[in-house]
Scaffold this motif. Structure first.
Motif, mmCIF file in Angstrom:
data_model
loop_
_atom_site.group_PDB
_atom_site.id
_atom_site.type_symbol
_atom_site.label_atom_id
_atom_site.label_comp_id
_atom_site.label_asym_id
_atom_site.label_seq_id
_atom_site.Cartn_x
_atom_site.Cartn_y
_atom_site.Cartn_z
ATOM 1 N N PRO A 18 0.817 -1.218 0.000
ATOM 2 C CA PRO A 18 0.000 0.000 0.000
ATOM 3 C C PRO A 18 0.849 1.265 0.000
ATOM 4 O O PRO A 18 1.994 1.262 0.454
ATOM 5 C CB PRO A 18 -0.815 -0.126 1.288
ATOM 6 N N LEU A 22 -0.750 2.377 -6.024
ATOM 7 C CA LEU A 22 -1.609 2.010 -4.904
ATOM 8 C C LEU A 22 -1.762 0.492 -4.905
ATOM 9 O O LEU A 22 -1.658 -0.152 -5.964
ATOM 10 C CB LEU A 22 -2.997 2.647 -5.025
ATOM 11 N N GLU A 33 -11.148 0.112 -2.626
ATOM 12 C CA GLU A 33 -11.946 0.910 -1.685
ATOM 13 C C GLU A 33 -12.857 1.900 -2.410
ATOM 14 O O GLU A 33 -13.968 2.186 -1.953
ATOM 15 C CB GLU A 33 -11.042 1.664 -0.710
ATOM 16 N N ILE A 51 -7.977 7.088 1.886
ATOM 17 C CA ILE A 51 -8.610 5.777 2.020
ATOM 18 C C ILE A 51 -9.492 5.739 3.266
ATOM 19 O O ILE A 51 -10.634 5.252 3.223
ATOM 20 C CB ILE A 51 -7.558 4.659 2.071
ATOM 21 N N GLU A 92 -3.224 6.950 2.832
ATOM 22 C CA GLU A 92 -4.077 6.478 3.917
ATOM 23 C C GLU A 92 -5.124 7.507 4.366
ATOM 24 O O GLU A 92 -6.261 7.139 4.672
ATOM 25 C CB GLU A 92 -3.224 6.020 5.098
ATOM 26 N N GLN A 112 -6.290 -0.844 -1.823
ATOM 27 C CA GLN A 112 -6.567 0.593 -1.823
ATOM 28 C C GLN A 112 -7.418 0.985 -3.030
ATOM 29 O O GLN A 112 -8.365 1.774 -2.903
ATOM 30 C CB GLN A 112 -5.253 1.383 -1.814
#
Length: 307
Positions: free
Chosen positions: A176, A244, A251, A184, A181, A248
């Motif tokens: 990742p 990514l 999502e 996400i 983050e 990820q």
């Protein structure tokens, strides 16, 4: 076999007859929820039938080197965004309220960052809007800028070069991308259309690659990739992708359209290039390399000549 044929005929008739006044992506369309799919966006806004539409398929060997396409200068991209990230019913979007702007890259003046949004496929599958040599990447980021002298997008779109969009591809990686983050985590809170949540601990600089890795890009004149499809955009599409992980990328497919369908494949298919030219950066480097090569050959030839 006959039943399958009847189903196919019915679906074809449905696609032809079940149209509405609103625009949508192909992945949203069915007879229970009629709307104008991309090929019919011109019914929602006639600009979408124009001759300089975006996105396009970039054929690298047909691009023209342009030494004027120098590296960009990114100002205040390192500052924290401090804004809301919203599910607007067809993508996720962040409206920027800071002073970030970009210049260089053969732009006639500074362009200030207005917003960014993304386009993606199905669960990490192909979903970029632009393609390169026919290859479609899993996702594409658009950072929308307008000329510094304009206060809003509406005014900028009245200028044929009023908008400058920076496009970035995504590619799947094994591990990742920790810099992503904050996004996400945030999108997990905005799966429903019309919802938003604060985006914290993120800067535009985190979203994109370091400036030294952003010297290779394509340039052409085009349009917005959603209705009204206004042809007032200077497009810059960077060659080097952002990485990514599969998880990820997946999502984003957990979000939902405004009709509550899964938000997947929210990209416009590529449009005809028509008579437009696509340029690529590095023209000066190419010329310099050619001169150096000729000089080297001349020197070697000279050394090999008999006295």
């Amino acid at each position: 076999m006959q039943q399958h044929l009847i189903q196919c005929i019915f679906l074809a008739s449905c696609l032809k007859l079940c149209t509405g006044s609103e625009w949508c992506y192909e992945s949203q369309h069915n007879c229970g929820s009629p709307c104008n799919v991309p090929e019919k966006w011109g019914h929602a806004n006639e600009n979408c039938f124009g001759n300089a539409q975006s996105p396009i398929n970039i054929v690298h060997r047909k691009t023209l080197p342009d030494e004027r396409l120098t590296p960009f200068q990114f100002k205040y991209y390192q500052h924290s965004i401090e804004a809301l990230i919203k599910n607007n019913g067809h993508s996720v979007q962040v409206n920027l309220n800071k002073d970030a702007y970009v210049n260089g890259g053969h732009l006639e003046m500074p362009y200030k960052a207005l917003q960014f949004h993304l386009h993606w496929g199905r669960n990490g599958g192909p979903g970029s809007e632009h393609t390169v040599d026919g290859e479609q990447y899993p996702m594409e980021l658009h950072i929308v800028h307008i000329k510094e002298k304009y206060s809003n997008l509406e005014d900028a779109l009245k200028d044929s070069t009023g908008v400058a969009v920076l496009g970035f591809f995504y590619e799947e990686s094994i591990s990742p991308n920790r810099k992503y983050e904050p996004i996400i985590k945030a999108i997990r809170n905005i799966t429903a259309p019309g919802t938003n949540t604060p985006l914290v601990d993120l800067s535009l600089e985190q979203l994109i690659l370091p400036p030294e890795n952003m010297t290779n890009y394509y340039r052409y004149l085009g349009s917005l990739t959603t209705p009204g499809c206004t042809e007032a955009v200077i497009w810059t599409v960077f060659e080097k992708p952002i990485y990514l992980s599969k998880e990820q990328l997946q999502e984003f497919s957990k979000l939902r359209f405004k009709d509550d369908k899964p938000m997947m494949a929210n990209f416009r298919p590529v449009q005809p290039l028509n008579n437009r030219k696509v340029y690529r950066s590095g023209g000066a480097v190419v010329v310099a390399s050619a001169i150096l090569l000729v000089a080297s050959i001349a020197m070697v030839t000279g050394l090999s000549q008999p006295d």
